[in-house]
Design a protein around this motif. Structure first.
Motif, short mmCIF file in Angstrom:
data_model
loop_
_atom_site.label_atom_id
_atom_site.label_comp_id
_atom_site.label_asym_id
_atom_site.label_seq_id
_atom_site.Cartn_x
_atom_site.Cartn_y
_atom_site.Cartn_z
N HIS A 1 20.72 38.33 84.05
CA HIS A 1 19.36 38.35 83.50
C HIS A 1 19.32 38.28 81.99
O HIS A 1 18.25 38.21 81.40
CB HIS A 1 18.62 39.61 83.97
N ASN A 2 20.49 38.29 81.34
CA ASN A 2 20.52 38.18 79.89
C ASN A 2 20.06 36.78 79.51
O ASN A 2 20.50 35.78 80.08
CB ASN A 2 21.93 38.44 79.36
N ALA A 3 19.15 36.72 78.55
CA ALA A 3 18.58 35.43 78.14
C ALA A 3 19.60 34.59 77.39
O ALA A 3 20.62 35.09 76.93
CB ALA A 3 17.35 35.67 77.28
N ASN A 4 19.30 33.32 77.26
CA ASN A 4 20.19 32.38 76.57
C ASN A 4 20.46 32.77 75.12
O ASN A 4 21.44 32.33 74.54
CB ASN A 4 19.62 30.97 76.63
N ASP A 5 19.58 33.58 74.54
CA ASP A 5 19.79 33.96 73.15
C ASP A 5 20.77 35.12 73.01
O ASP A 5 21.19 35.45 71.93
CB ASP A 5 18.46 34.30 72.48
N GLY A 6 21.16 35.75 74.14
CA GLY A 6 22.13 36.83 74.12
C GLY A 6 21.61 38.15 73.57
O GLY A 6 22.37 39.09 73.38
N LYS A 7 20.29 38.23 73.34
CA LYS A 7 19.71 39.43 72.75
C LYS A 7 18.58 40.03 73.57
O LYS A 7 18.07 41.10 73.24
CB LYS A 7 19.18 39.13 71.35
N HIS A 8 18.14 39.32 74.60
CA HIS A 8 16.98 39.75 75.38
C HIS A 8 17.23 39.63 76.87
O HIS A 8 18.14 38.93 77.30
CB HIS A 8 15.75 38.90 75.02
N CYS A 9 16.37 40.29 77.64
CA CYS A 9 16.41 40.21 79.09
C CYS A 9 15.38 39.18 79.55
O CYS A 9 14.31 39.06 78.96
CB CYS A 9 16.09 41.57 79.69
N SER A 10 15.69 38.45 80.61
CA SER A 10 14.76 37.44 81.12
C SER A 10 13.82 38.00 82.19
O SER A 10 12.92 37.30 82.64
CB SER A 10 15.54 36.25 81.68
N LEU A 11 14.00 39.25 82.58
CA LEU A 11 13.13 39.86 83.60
C LEU A 11 11.80 40.30 82.99
O LEU A 11 11.71 40.56 81.79
CB LEU A 11 13.82 41.07 84.23
N ASP A 12 10.78 40.41 83.83
CA ASP A 12 9.48 40.92 83.37
C ASP A 12 9.53 42.42 83.14
O ASP A 12 8.82 42.95 82.29
CB ASP A 12 8.39 40.61 84.40
N SER A 13 10.36 43.11 83.93
CA SER A 13 10.53 44.56 83.78
C SER A 13 11.92 44.93 84.29
O SER A 13 12.54 44.16 85.02
CB SER A 13 9.46 45.32 84.57
N ILE A 14 12.41 46.08 83.88
CA ILE A 14 13.71 46.57 84.33
C ILE A 14 13.57 47.99 84.85
O ILE A 14 12.57 48.66 84.58
CB ILE A 14 14.77 46.52 83.21
N THR A 15 14.58 48.45 85.56
CA THR A 15 14.62 49.82 86.04
C THR A 15 15.79 50.52 85.35
O THR A 15 16.92 50.05 85.42
CB THR A 15 14.83 49.86 87.57
N VAL A 16 15.49 51.62 84.69
CA VAL A 16 16.52 52.42 84.03
C VAL A 16 16.58 53.76 84.73
O VAL A 16 15.55 54.37 85.03
CB VAL A 16 16.18 52.61 82.53
N SER A 17 17.80 54.22 85.00
CA SER A 17 18.00 55.49 85.68
C SER A 17 19.16 56.22 85.03
O SER A 17 19.66 55.80 83.99
CB SER A 17 18.26 55.24 87.18
N THR A 18 19.58 57.30 85.66
CA THR A 18 20.69 58.08 85.14
C THR A 18 21.68 58.40 86.25
O THR A 18 21.32 58.41 87.43
CB THR A 18 20.20 59.39 84.48
N HIS A 19 22.91 58.64 85.87
CA HIS A 19 23.94 59.06 86.82
C HIS A 19 24.34 60.51 86.56
O HIS A 19 25.32 60.99 87.10
CB HIS A 19 25.16 58.12 86.74
N GLU A 20 23.57 61.20 85.74
CA GLU A 20 23.84 62.59 85.37
C GLU A 20 22.72 63.48 85.88
O GLU A 20 21.57 63.06 85.98
CB GLU A 20 23.92 62.73 83.85
#
Length: 54
Positions: free
Chosen positions: A18-37
């Motif tokens: 999902h990393n954009a061609n510019d290498g600095k952004h995500c191409s998704l409309d939204s992401i899910t962030v969670s924790t493993h702690e």
């Protein structure tokens, strides 16, 4: 010119499909962030669950 990334989601993980061609952004409309702690206290305690290996 149409952008193929979401300017609101910064990401430099080039191994993610999902990393954009510019290498600095995500191409998704939204992401899910969670924790493993049980009690996250540092950045390293979080994970992008939207990651998908290229």
């Amino acid at each position: 010119m149409k952008k193929n990334y979401n300017p609101s989601i910064l990401c430099d993980v080039v191994q993610c499909r999902h990393n954009a061609n510019d290498g600095k952004h995500c191409s998704l409309d939204s992401i899910t962030v969670s924790t493993h702690e049980a009690n996250p206290s540092k950045t390293e305690c979080t994970d992008c669950l939207s990651f998908s290996l290229r």
